[in-house]
Every structure is written in structure tokens, then in C-alpha cells.
Design a protein around this motif. Structure first.
Motif, PDB file in Angstrom:
ATOM      1  N   LYS A  36      -5.207   0.923  -3.759  1.00 51.78           N
ATOM      2  CA  LYS A  36      -6.027  -0.234  -4.193  1.00 51.78           C
ATOM      3  C   LYS A  36      -5.525  -1.737  -3.949  1.00 51.78           C
ATOM      4  N   ARG A  37      -4.243  -1.667  -4.418  1.00 49.09           N
ATOM      5  CA  ARG A  37      -3.727  -3.031  -4.307  1.00 49.09           C
ATOM      6  C   ARG A  37      -2.296  -3.059  -3.596  1.00 49.09           C
ATOM      7  N   PRO A  38      -2.315  -2.825  -2.416  1.00 43.74           N
ATOM      8  CA  PRO A  38      -0.854  -2.474  -2.096  1.00 43.74           C
ATOM      9  C   PRO A  38      -0.042  -3.719  -1.832  1.00 43.74           C
ATOM     10  N   GLU A  39      -0.584  -4.916  -1.874  1.00 47.33           N
ATOM     11  CA  GLU A  39       0.376  -6.211  -1.942  1.00 47.33           C
ATOM     12  C   GLU A  39       1.033  -6.163  -3.084  1.00 47.33           C
ATOM     13  N   LEU A  40       0.774  -5.642  -4.236  1.00 48.02           N
ATOM     14  CA  LEU A  40       1.533  -5.478  -5.559  1.00 48.02           C
ATOM     15  C   LEU A  40       2.826  -4.910  -5.356  1.00 48.02           C
ATOM     16  N   LEU A  41       2.961  -4.140  -4.285  1.00 44.86           N
ATOM     17  CA  LEU A  41       4.098  -3.019  -4.329  1.00 44.86           C
ATOM     18  C   LEU A  41       5.276  -4.253  -4.123  1.00 44.86           C
ATOM     19  N   ALA A  42       5.073  -5.098  -3.221  1.00 44.30           N
ATOM     20  CA  ALA A  42       6.250  -6.053  -2.913  1.00 44.30           C
ATOM     21  C   ALA A  42       6.828  -6.773  -4.149  1.00 44.30           C
ATOM     22  N   SER A  43       6.393  -6.880  -5.361  1.00 45.10           N
ATOM     23  CA  SER A  43       6.831  -7.307  -6.424  1.00 45.10           C
ATOM     24  C   SER A  43       7.227  -6.089  -7.510  1.00 45.10           C
ATOM     25  N   ALA A  44       6.862  -5.183  -7.265  1.00 41.41           N
ATOM     26  CA  ALA A  44       7.198  -4.167  -8.177  1.00 41.41           C
ATOM     27  C   ALA A  44       8.653  -3.740  -8.111  1.00 41.41           C
ATOM     28  N   GLU A  45       9.127  -3.239  -9.302  1.00 40.74           N
ATOM     29  CA  GLU A  45      10.611  -2.741  -9.159  1.00 40.74           C
ATOM     30  C   GLU A  45      10.333  -1.221  -9.134  1.00 40.74           C
ATOM     31  N   THR A  79      12.340   2.269  -7.394  1.00 39.16           N
ATOM     32  CA  THR A  79      13.266   3.042  -7.263  1.00 39.16           C
ATOM     33  C   THR A  79      13.312   3.688  -5.802  1.00 39.16           C
ATOM     34  N   GLU A  80      14.584   4.108  -5.155  1.00 40.05           N
ATOM     35  CA  GLU A  80      14.455   4.976  -4.051  1.00 40.05           C
ATOM     36  C   GLU A  80      13.725   6.021  -4.028  1.00 40.05           C
ATOM     37  N   GLN A  81      13.543   6.710  -5.099  1.00 39.58           N
ATOM     38  CA  GLN A  81      12.705   7.731  -5.333  1.00 39.58           C
ATOM     39  C   GLN A  81      11.458   7.493  -5.174  1.00 39.58           C
ATOM     40  N   ASP A  82      10.731   6.052  -5.672  1.00 39.36           N
ATOM     41  CA  ASP A  82       9.624   5.700  -5.588  1.00 39.36           C
ATOM     42  C   ASP A  82       9.071   5.481  -4.230  1.00 39.36           C
ATOM     43  N   ARG A  83      10.123   4.991  -3.376  1.00 39.91           N
ATOM     44  CA  ARG A  83       9.957   4.498  -1.890  1.00 39.91           C
ATOM     45  C   ARG A  83       9.849   5.681  -1.302  1.00 39.91           C
ATOM     46  N   LEU A  84      10.533   6.700  -1.396  1.00 39.62           N
ATOM     47  CA  LEU A  84      10.551   7.973  -1.060  1.00 39.62           C
ATOM     48  C   LEU A  84       9.359   8.677  -1.058  1.00 39.62           C
ATOM     49  N   PHE A  85       8.576   8.650  -2.534  1.00 43.42           N
ATOM     50  CA  PHE A  85       7.573   9.408  -2.804  1.00 43.42           C
ATOM     51  C   PHE A  85       6.369   8.650  -2.117  1.00 43.42           C
ATOM     52  N   LEU A  86       6.453   7.518  -1.873  1.00 42.59           N
ATOM     53  CA  LEU A  86       5.195   6.883  -1.271  1.00 42.59           C
ATOM     54  C   LEU A  86       5.209   6.904   0.319  1.00 42.59           C
ATOM     55  N   SER A  87       6.371   6.847   0.826  1.00 46.77           N
ATOM     56  CA  SER A  87       6.724   7.025   2.301  1.00 46.77           C
ATOM     57  C   SER A  87       6.201   8.567   2.573  1.00 46.77           C
ATOM     58  N   GLN A  88       6.334   9.513   1.813  1.00 41.69           N
ATOM     59  CA  GLN A  88       5.889  10.916   2.125  1.00 41.69           C
ATOM     60  C   GLN A  88       4.385  11.036   2.062  1.00 41.69           C
ATOM     61  N   HIS A  89       3.810   9.927   1.342  1.00 38.94           N
ATOM     62  CA  HIS A  89       2.299  10.155   1.305  1.00 38.94           C
ATOM     63  C   HIS A  89       1.758   8.994   2.366  1.00 38.94           C
ATOM     64  N   GLY A  90       2.422   8.563   3.109  1.00 41.32           N
ATOM     65  CA  GLY A  90       2.075   7.744   4.353  1.00 41.32           C
ATOM     66  C   GLY A  90       1.862   6.242   3.793  1.00 41.32           C
ATOM     67  N   PHE A  91       2.576   5.560   2.825  1.00 38.57           N
ATOM     68  CA  PHE A  91       2.362   4.549   2.519  1.00 38.57           C
ATOM     69  C   PHE A  91       3.896   3.689   2.995  1.00 38.57           C
ATOM     70  N   GLU A  92       3.997   2.522   3.560  1.00 40.24           N
ATOM     71  CA  GLU A  92       5.140   1.929   3.677  1.00 40.24           C
ATOM     72  C   GLU A  92       5.112   0.882   2.865  1.00 40.24           C
ATOM     73  N   VAL A  93       6.396   0.703   2.177  1.00 39.03           N
ATOM     74  CA  VAL A  93       6.762  -0.350   1.085  1.00 39.03           C
ATOM     75  C   VAL A  93       7.443  -1.540   1.520  1.00 39.03           C
ATOM     76  N   PRO A  94       6.885  -2.725   1.432  1.00 45.58           N
ATOM     77  CA  PRO A  94       7.524  -3.821   2.117  1.00 45.58           C
ATOM     78  C   PRO A  94       8.840  -4.401   1.238  1.00 45.58           C
ATOM     79  N   ASN A  95       9.856  -4.638   2.016  1.00 49.25           N
ATOM     80  CA  ASN A  95      11.333  -4.985   1.381  1.00 49.25           C
ATOM     81  C   ASN A  95      11.116  -6.353   0.738  1.00 49.25           C
TER      82      ASN A  95
END
Length: 247
Positions: free
Chosen positions: A219-228, A230-246
Motif C-alpha cells: 500500500k505505501r512502499p515508499e515508507l519502507l525507505a525510512s523504516a527500521e 532487520t536483515e530478516q525483514d529484508r529477506l522476508f520482503l525479498s522472498q515475497h517479491g518486494f525490493e527494499v530501497p537502501n
């Protein structure tokens, strides 16, 4: 905290701020809210507070002096000038982060404009910040001021039953809130996720975190750029097809 609203419609503001959670918080002294009628500081018997703008144009402007007199009276009563916000579509858009920052202040003055706005000179003289609640225009500053006041009040100690109430809500950590369910467990053929019925708190918390990540990504992917995250969070999102900006 004390919040003062300077407005042409104090009854409207008082009605809203006297209800529900904020009303209860006011009654038990967790926050003080005072509404001031700008018309009381007008010069003539008609309590006129507006006039036509220099240079022509549509509509009327609120005059500087009634607002200034109202502010001066408040400052004299308090013994200091509180941080003053003008609710304006020209201001920076309100965010939860800014709400948190404002909730740390001792007091706020919320100036509500009307008509086509306010004489610029009074803004220069008294206003510390302009805030917008979104890129659209409403008929006056009262509704935006009430939204800001409500958002700030609920962050104060003693307003909500538990700080966790707002710490788990949407936007507090730059993530949206996970889906929630109540009885019955099956409604029109739709079942509550089984993990929520398991009684296993660790699994429930894990599910909620994952759902919060997915809801935000969808719904609001731009919010992920400022969210805290973890590596586990990033892996989970990647496994579901979402890229997280650094960051």
C-alpha cells in the motif's frame, strides 16, 4: 501539555475536543485544550475580522490586528509565547514523526484561518511553522487544527490506556499496521488466520510483523525507505517479491 486554538468557530472545536478519548483525557487533566474566539478582539460592533485584499482579487482576508490582539492576550496570560502553528495548504505535510516531535513541547497554539487566508504580516510576527494535512483545500483551518490536536494529544502520557496502543499503530515506526480481527472466528465463510487462535504469542508477534511489512510494501512502499528493518525483514520482503530501497 496545553493546546490553544485561535478560531472563528470555538464551539465547533470545543465540541470535537470534548468527546471520546481526548474528552476523557481533558477531564482527568492529562491535557489542557482552550478555544479562543478571534471575533472577541474585533474593533466594531459587528465583530468584523475580514476585509478585501490589497491589489484586488477574489474573497476576503482575515485582518492582522484581531488575531494579534488575541495572541497578545494569550501570551500575557501564559507569561510566554508558545510555539505557534498556522494550518495552511502551503505548509509541510503533517507526518507521524512531526506529531511525535510536537507532542514533546510544553504547549502549542493552533491558528485557524478562514476565507481566503490571513494577512501575511501576522504570520510573520507570530507563526513559527505552517502545517498542511494534505494537498487539498478545505473551508477553514478548524478541521486541520482538530486533526493535528487529536494526533498530538493521543501521544501524551495518560491519554491512551497504554503507550503500546500507539507504538504498534500505522506510521509510528514507518510501517503500516497489521490486519486485525475479532469474533466470530468465521464470518460469512471467511476465517481468521489460525495463528491468531493458537495462543502462541511468539508466533502471533512474528505473523503481525510479517503482515505489517507486507501491508506497507503493497500500500505505501515508499515508507519502507525510512523504516527500521532487520536483515530478516529484508529477506522476508525479498522472498515475497518486494525490493527494499537502501537508506
Amino acid at each position: 501539555m496545553r493546546i490553544d486554538l485561535l478560531t472563528l468557530f470555538p464551539e465547533m472545536c470545543e465540541t470535537v475536543m470534548a468527546e471520546s478519548i481526548i474528552g476523557r483525557a481533558r477531564r482527568k487533566g492529562a491535557v489542557q485544550v482552550c478555544c479562543h474566539q478571534i471575533r472577541n478582539y474585533a474593533f466594531d460592533k459587528h465583530q468584523r475580522v475580514d476585509d478585501s485584499p490589497f491589489g484586488g482579487g477574489m474573497g476576503m482576508l482575515m485582518m492582522a490586528e484581531p488575531i494579534a490582539l488575541c495572541m497578545d492576550d494569550l501570551i500575557a496570560h501564559l507569561g510566554y509565547k508558545p510555539y505557534t502553528i498556522y494550518l495552511s495548504p502551503q505548509g509541510k505535510t503533517l507526518t507521524q514523526k512531526r506529531v511525535q516531535e510536537l507532542s514533546k513541547m510544553d504547549g502549542l497554539v493552533l491558528l485557524c484561518g478562514h476565507y481566503e487566508g490571513i494577512d501575511e504580516r501576522v504570520l510573520e510576527a507570530y507563526v513559527d511553522e505552517e502545517i498542511s494535512i494534505g494537498d487539498y483545500v478545505v473551508t477553514g483551518g478548524e478541521l486541520p487544527a482538530l486533526i493535528l490536536a487529536d494526533a498530538v494529544c493521543r501521544m501524551l502520557p495518560g491519554v491512551l490506556a497504554d503507550d503500546e496502543c500507539f507504538q504498534l499503530e500505522s506510521h509510528y515506526h514507518s510501517l503500516l499496521e497489521y490486519p486485525q480481527y475479532t469474533r466470530p472466528a468465521v464470518w460469512r465463510g471467511r476465517e481468521v488466520p489460525q495463528v491468531l487462535l493458537s495462543g502462541h504469542h511468539e508466533n502471533v508477534n512474528k505473523w503481525r510483523r510479517e503482515q505489517s511489512l507486507l501491508v506497507t510494501a503493497r500500500k505505501r512502499p515508499e515508507l519502507l525507505a525510512s523504516a527500521e528493518l532487520t536483515e530478516q525483514d529484508r529477506l522476508f520482503l525479498s522472498q515475497h517479491g518486494f525490493e527494499v530501497p537502501n537508506k
